[in-house]
Motif scaffolding. Structure first.
Motif, PDB file in Angstrom:
ATOM      1  N   UNK A 173      12.729   5.449  12.395  1.00 60.51           N
ATOM      2  CA  UNK A 173      11.712   4.950  13.321  1.00 60.51           C
ATOM      3  C   UNK A 173      10.686   4.080  12.595  1.00 60.51           C
ATOM      4  N   UNK A 174      10.332   4.469  11.369  1.00 62.86           N
ATOM      5  CA  UNK A 174       9.317   3.738  10.608  1.00 62.86           C
ATOM      6  C   UNK A 174       9.854   2.456   9.989  1.00 62.86           C
ATOM      7  N   UNK A 175      11.124   2.472   9.611  1.00 60.71           N
ATOM      8  CA  UNK A 175      11.710   1.294   8.988  1.00 60.71           C
ATOM      9  C   UNK A 175      11.608   1.284   7.478  1.00 60.71           C
ATOM     10  N   UNK A 176      11.242   2.404   6.875  1.00 59.54           N
ATOM     11  CA  UNK A 176      11.231   2.517   5.414  1.00 59.54           C
ATOM     12  C   UNK A 176      11.539   3.967   5.034  1.00 59.54           C
ATOM     13  N   UNK A 177      12.091   4.185   3.826  1.00 61.47           N
ATOM     14  CA  UNK A 177      12.516   5.535   3.431  1.00 61.47           C
ATOM     15  C   UNK A 177      11.334   6.467   3.170  1.00 61.47           C
ATOM     16  N   UNK A 178      11.600   7.764   3.372  1.00 59.48           N
ATOM     17  CA  UNK A 178      10.597   8.806   3.157  1.00 59.48           C
ATOM     18  C   UNK A 178      11.132   9.852   2.187  1.00 59.48           C
TER      19      UNK A 178
END
Length: 236
Positions: A173-178
């Motif tokens: 959803x954010x568009x970057x890894x967590x």
């Protein structure tokens, strides 16, 4: 010596259960001792600098103090629902923290906020998006006893409400890894809410031992009762 059938069957069924429960509580007490020792050891270690190259293994870093340089993503924040503090329902505020010069972020638990008068009115959770040095400690995300289907799917609007944290789902959803763990914001840091991070366990080793003693005493009582009432005193 003859035994009465019904008391014998009951005794043979119940005694192993009581003994197993007592042994299980002793094992749980030992697990808690190890966990307390691990927490104390890691909290006293040197502060870990969070970077994208660090292995994403929560168990290896659990409870370690960390610092990170970067900025909050003020436009995309999460409210972790169904979090209770002192009997009141509310949310944990999870804010992505983007590491400086790295395409990776960690969810920072900025603390707890109570529910408003209705669920339609979400709390105001602005945060400064300028570059800062963040301090906190690594921990697992809060868990639930029963995970319902779709609980990991956040709402579409921001701040998004989510029931269970799945970092893979949120990263899409954010568009970057967590990272797969959270950072609990230091109690003295700015821009946090109620932060009463659990320093003690829900059940101490001593309480587990107390329960173990109770199970063993029940086993002893059962044995005494069986000897008294389960043996035929008259012989044919």
């Amino acid at each position: 010596m003859k035994f009465k059938r019904a008391p014998l069957i009951a005794y043979l069924c119940l005694l192993p259960i009581l003994l197993v429960l007592g042994i299980w509580q002793l094992n749980r007490a030992e697990e808690k001792r190890v966990l307390i020792s691990l927490k104390q050891q890691r909290q006293s270690t040197e502060i870990l600098v969070l970077s994208a190259t660090m292995p994403d293994t929560p168990e290896a870093h659990l409870y370690k103090p960390i610092k990170a340089i970067g900025h909050y993503d003020n436009d995309h924040q999460y409210l972790l629902d169904n979090q209770v503090n002192k009997g009141r329902a509310g949310y944990f505020v999870l804010t992505p923290f983007l590491l400086k010069n790295e395409n990776k972020a960690v969810l920072v638990n900025r603390g707890w906020l109570p529910l408003g008068k209705s669920r339609s009115g979400l709390p105001d959770i602005p945060v400064d998006s300028r570059e800062i040095t963040l301090n906190g400690r690594i921990n697992h995300f809060p868990t639930v006893g029963l995970k319902l289907a779709g609980a990991e799917i956040p709402t579409d609007s921001w701040p998004a409400i989510v029931q269970v944290v799945d970092t893979h789902v949120l990263a899409k959803q954010l568009g970057y890894p967590l990272f797969s763990f959270q950072v609990e914001l230091d109690k003295h840091a700015d821009e946090g809410f109620t932060r009463e991070w659990h320093e003690t366990l829900a059940m101490t080793p001593e309480k587990h031992i107390g329960y173990a003693v109770q199970w063993f005493l029940l086993a002893l009582t059962l044995t005494v009762l069986f000897v008294k009432y389960g043996i035929n005193k008259k012989h044919d």
